[in-house]
Write an enzyme that holds these catalytic residues in place. Structure first.
Site, PDB file in Angstrom:
ATOM      1  N   HIS A  47       1.094  -1.143  -0.033  1.00 39.68           N
ATOM      2  CA  HIS A  47      -0.189  -0.104  -0.164  1.00 39.68           C
ATOM      3  C   HIS A  47       0.829   1.295  -0.049  1.00 39.68           C
ATOM      4  CE1 HIS A  47      -3.867  -1.339   0.664  1.00 39.68           C
ATOM      5  NE2 HIS A  47      -3.090  -3.058   1.404  1.00 39.68           N
ATOM      6  N   LYS A  77      -8.250  14.475   4.274  1.00 38.68           N
ATOM      7  CA  LYS A  77      -7.634  13.364   4.413  1.00 38.68           C
ATOM      8  C   LYS A  77      -6.018  13.179   5.567  1.00 38.68           C
ATOM      9  CE  LYS A  77      -6.031  14.440  -0.029  1.00 38.68           C
ATOM     10  NZ  LYS A  77      -6.044  12.456  -0.814  1.00 38.68           N
ATOM     11  N   ARG A  78      -5.664  12.581   5.899  1.00 35.96           N
ATOM     12  CA  ARG A  78      -4.522  12.057   6.797  1.00 35.96           C
ATOM     13  C   ARG A  78      -3.298  13.767   6.712  1.00 35.96           C
ATOM     14  NH1 ARG A  78      -3.898   8.260  11.458  1.00 35.96           N
ATOM     15  NH2 ARG A  78      -2.297   9.226  11.400  1.00 35.96           N
ATOM     16  N   LYS A 138       0.970  14.520   0.862  1.00 36.66           N
ATOM     17  CA  LYS A 138       0.049  15.471   0.632  1.00 36.66           C
ATOM     18  C   LYS A 138       0.130  16.304   0.622  1.00 36.66           C
ATOM     19  CE  LYS A 138      -1.751  10.862   2.697  1.00 36.66           C
ATOM     20  NZ  LYS A 138      -3.268   9.550   2.215  1.00 36.66           N
ATOM     21  N   THR A 147      -8.187   7.017  -1.936  1.00 37.95           N
ATOM     22  CA  THR A 147     -10.102   6.216  -2.278  1.00 37.95           C
ATOM     23  C   THR A 147     -10.689   7.029  -1.540  1.00 37.95           C
ATOM     24  OG1 THR A 147      -9.417   5.025   0.189  1.00 37.95           O
ATOM     25  CG2 THR A 147      -9.730   3.557  -1.544  1.00 37.95           C
ATOM     26  N   LYS A 149     -14.567   8.485  -3.662  1.00 34.47           N
ATOM     27  CA  LYS A 149     -15.503   8.911  -3.081  1.00 34.47           C
ATOM     28  C   LYS A 149     -16.128  10.685  -3.538  1.00 34.47           C
ATOM     29  CE  LYS A 149     -13.608   6.458   0.502  1.00 34.47           C
ATOM     30  NZ  LYS A 149     -12.843   6.583   1.502  1.00 34.47           N
TER      31      LYS A 149
END
Ligand code: 26V
Length: 817
Positions: free
Chosen positions: A355, A543-544, A549, A651, A655
């Site tokens: 992952h 998100k985290r 990111k 993911t 969504k």
């Protein structure tokens, strides 16, 4: 599930009386929630029993998904939707003067996962039940889930997540199915009937007690099992004996150390620390899980030979990779198989998903720790390593460097990803680009040795939770247009594209988005005190919090917009509401500073009258599955702006898309496939490609100072971090400043700034054309079907697990037939 309204009412009222000794009038909301859950529990148990019976009778192959994390979200509503009894329930309660929504809010949202990996596991569980696969989860019942996040004085503060404090309605404790797991001690070798026996002595035994949670399929009577293990002391005898010997402290020490094992979920993600407790957790649930699988297998199978035909064990990242030596141990030491037979069975049974390519997340244990905690497992791992290295030597005689780079045990460390690759028959990445990177870079040498093992399985999400349940109005619109088939066959969502030009559909979709935005705006007001304009663009980044990111890129862009608005308050931009949410690992300083920066920026921007309400910034605390269910349906824009190559899949991106938001993103992870699905016109792509990123890492040539000196916007923003623009944080934000400038901006925030800003200009212009925008939205929804986890699971089933579905109600009268 079959139940009528009157029956339901009767059971419910009866439960309130028997469980709480109260009449309906005196019962609290929580009492009512508990009473309703008991009704649903009873209904589910019948199908659960039936499913298990059917699985035993048909002897079909079972899949066990081993994961340290299952981020389930609330279950009551999902059970009602999937059981097909939501309407009945709603009406029944309404007739008793009770609002179902209110009861549902009573359920705790168990945070038994950090982020993407744990949520994926939960989506997979839901999809497996939906497509009638006999697939079960195996994990840990942490007493405390991921910390609850509060924002205090703009900082993240972590509080314990005591999700079990009022009990958990959906778990079934099964003490009769408990097993023992052994740690420490030493191995004595004995010669017994012509072969060596390995006797584990002086170990510490821990009792693993399973708590089962039912996983209900969509209107098909399938109920699978999520088995979560809790650690308990083996028996009181040990304690009494010790007490009698006056070893009170020693006895308590044992109790204490046992309790630690399933006490808390490690809150890092993508960052590894070699803690012994973490290894203990891993071996604990893996050993317990495998023992219980084998126990069940042996009820109907006399020999272990057929094990891989009846059982698939999937490991979610390397966290359960000790499954490889543990299965070997059981097969050899307990079932008496030879090494070769045990190895053939083990590798045919186990498959592994990677992952992340982030090097800091790779799990390696020191030999000392691994050996001391798991002496027999160490011996077996060592043997696996030796045989593997010998094979490598035969292929590459004398090439020590290559062997060193691939050995499972080398330089005092045990490498779990290598163990997982060698000990499994399938290794998959989670999006095409991620799999390609695994094959070409991170695991290139392994791919060369085992070319057939590597494959891609692009992630997916359950469209039942993330659309049907969380955006019921949109679900209704889709069903009105194309019928309800999409709920079972998400690929049918494609037909929704035929309605892109339909004015009535466009209008309804616009109203639905607005109504979801209204709900969110109310929540924002209640939780942050900030009033936001529901006609502004809701631009959502959830998100985290992690440097790769790139929340920082978004922040910089907001700062630039703010600077420009200060210079020219009449600047022609559509009003924007920037919404952030996400947790930072408690020990990750820069991530926590990023949260602080967002909050501080929010307080500057939100109260500035000069900019005429054109910008608002909010940070919503305690991002969770439940909060996500409110945010995705209300988003206009989805921020997916990781440094290309770093986000394995993502993911959240799926969504958003499924709920009609438009992505602004890099060509990273599943964004690449979203881009392919919707086409250039329905997404905003910007930034470096992963090849360009790799080239920079390999050949150099990136100089952050060059950008700093040549782009006045960047220079201004960076200086604002340290020049008193944020008066109270003048010194604090220097760490961020330095991480970008002194470390040459590892994640290319400055490099991608310009193209990101340009993409936003384009997005803003497109938004002004209301019709174009809504068409884009429809295209995104219509092409989201391939990102359903039903598709993903069917691919795993066909290409990795080789499992078949089981129709639970064949020949029975049930709601499906
Ligand atoms: C790693 C570690 C390292 C040791 C400490 C605790 C811990 C906990 C979790 C992890 C896993 C990090 C990997 C992860 O979550 N990957 C995400 O997986 C998603 C599902 O495949 C994917 O969509 C995301 O892109 C990826 O970042």
């Amino acid at each position: 599930m079959l139940i009528n309204k009157e029956e339901l009412k009767k059971m419910f009222v009866n439960n309130v009386q028997t469980m709480f000794g109260k009449g309906l009038e005196e019962a609290s909301t929580n009492n009512k929630y508990m009473a309703l859950s008991r009704v649903i529990r009873d209904i589910i148990s019948k199908n659960w029993l039936e499913s298990n019976k059917r699985y035993t009778k048909t002897g079909e192959k079972q899949v066990y998904y081993f994961s340290m994390e299952f981020l389930l979200g609330r279950l009551l509503d999902m059970y009602l939707v999937n059981g097909g009894i939501k309407d009945t329930c709603q009406v029944a309660l309404a007739e008793l003067g009770i609002d179902l929504d209110e009861l549902e809010k009573q359920e705790s949202d168990p945070g038994l996962g950090n982020g993407g990996l744990g949520r994926l596991a939960a989506c997979f569980m839901e999809s497996m039940a939906a497509v009638e696969l006999p697939g079960h989860g195996c994990g840990i019942r942490y007493k405390y889930g991921l910390f609850e996040q509060k924002i205090v004085d703009n900082y993240q503060v972590e509080l314990p997540d005591n999700w079990l404090k009022d009990g958990y309605a959906w778990e079934f404790r099964k003490p009769d199915k408990a097993v023992q797991v052994r740690f420490g001690g030493s191995i004595r070798e004995e010669w017994d009937k012509g072969r060596t026996r390995f006797v584990h002595q002086d170990y510490e035994a821990v009792l693993a007690v399973p708590y089962d949670v039912p996983l209900v399929g969509y209107r098909n009577n399938t109920v699978n099992t999520l088995r979560l293990w809790s650690a308990e002391a083996v028996n009181d005898a040990f304690d009494f004996a010790s007490f009698n010997r006056g070893e009170y402290l020693q006895a308590m020490g044992y109790q204490n150390s046992v309790g630690q094992i399933s006490k808390i979920l490690y809150p890092q993600d993508d960052f590894y620390e070699g803690r012994v407790l973490r290894l203990k957790q891993q071996y604990f649930f893996v050993s317990a899980g495998l023992q219980s699988i084998i126990r069940r297998y042996k009820l109907t199978n006399p020999s272990m030979k057929k094990f891989p035909e009846k059982v698939a064990v999937h490991i979610n990242d390397t966290h359960p990779a000790v499954a490889v030596p543990e299965l070997m141990r059981i097969l050899m030491d307990e079932e008496g198989l030879s090494w070769d037979d045990a190895w053939a069975i083990t590798t045919k049974t186990i498959s592994y998903t990677n992952h992340t390519i982030m090097p800091e997340a790779l799990e390696t244990w020191t030999i000392d720790m691994y050996k001391a905690l798991l002496p027999r497992i160490y011996m077996i791992t060592n043997e696996i390593n030796e045989r593997f290295c010998r094979m490598l030597w035969d292929r590459n005689p004398g090439n020590w460097d290559k062997i060193k780079g691939m050995a499972i045990i080398v330089d005092g460390m045990v490498h779990m990803a290598r163990l997982a690759v060698v000990g499994s028959h399938s290794v998959n990445g989670v999006a095409q680009i991620h799999t390609d990177i695994l094959k070409e870079h991170i695991m290139r040498d392994f791919h060369e040795v085992y070319p057939g093992k590597f494959n891609n399985k692009t992630n997916g999400i359950t469209h039942r939770r993330w659309l049907l349940k969380s955006n019921p109005q949109l679900a209704e619109l889709i069903t009105d247009c194309i019928g309800a088939g999409w709920i079972k066959r998400p690929e049918e969502l494609e037909q929704f594209a035929d309605f892109a030009d339909d004015k009535k559909v466009q209008d309804r979709l616009r109203k639905i988005k607005l109504s979801n935005k209204k709900i969110l705006a109310k929540y924002i007001k209640e939780h942050t005190g900030v009033s936001v304009n529901i006609h502004s663009i809701f631009d959502v980044h959830i998100k985290r919090i992690h440097s790769y990111k790139r929340q920082m890129l978004n922040i910089f862009h907001i700062m630039d917009l703010y600077n420009r608005l200060k210079q020219n308050p009449d600047l022609d931009i559509t009003p924007r509401t920037y919404i952030f949410a996400g947790k930072a690992a408690p020990g990750y300083y820069i991530a926590k500073q990023t949260i602080k920066l967002i909050n501080v920026l929010a307080s500057v921007v939100n109260k500035d009258k000069d900019i005429k309400n054109k910008l608002k910034v909010v940070f919503l605390e305690n991002y969770s599955v439940s909060l996500g269910e409110m945010l995705f349906p209300a988003a206009d824009v989805s921020e997916q702006i990781s440094t290309a190559s770093k986000e394995a899949s993502g993911t959240g991106n799926m969504k958003f898309m499924m709920n009609g938001a438009i992505t602004i993103g890099t060509l990273d992870g599943a964004n690449v496939e979203i881009h392919n699905a919707v086409g250039d016109d329905n997404i905003f792509i910007f930034g470096l490609t992963s090849k360009e990123v790799f080239d920079y890492y390999l050949y150099g040539g990136y100089n952050v100072w060059h950008l700093y000196n040549n782009d006045i916007r960047l220079k201004t923003i960076l200086e604002q971090l340290v020049n008193g623009f944020f008066p109270y944080e003048r010194e604090e934000f220097r760490a961020i400043y330095q991480s970008l400038l002194s470390n040459n901006d590892e994640f290319f925030v400055l490099q991608d700034f310009d193209s990101y800003a340009k993409a936003h200009v384009e997005l803003d212009q497109r938004y002004k054309d209301k019709e174009k925008w809504i068409k884009m939205s429809i295209q995104n929804i219509a092409h989201s079907g391939i990102f359903s986890s039903d598709r993903t699971i069917c691919q795993y089933s066909k290409e990795i697990w080789h499992t078949r579905s089981v129709d639970i109600c064949k020949g029975l009268s049930c709601s499906k037939h």
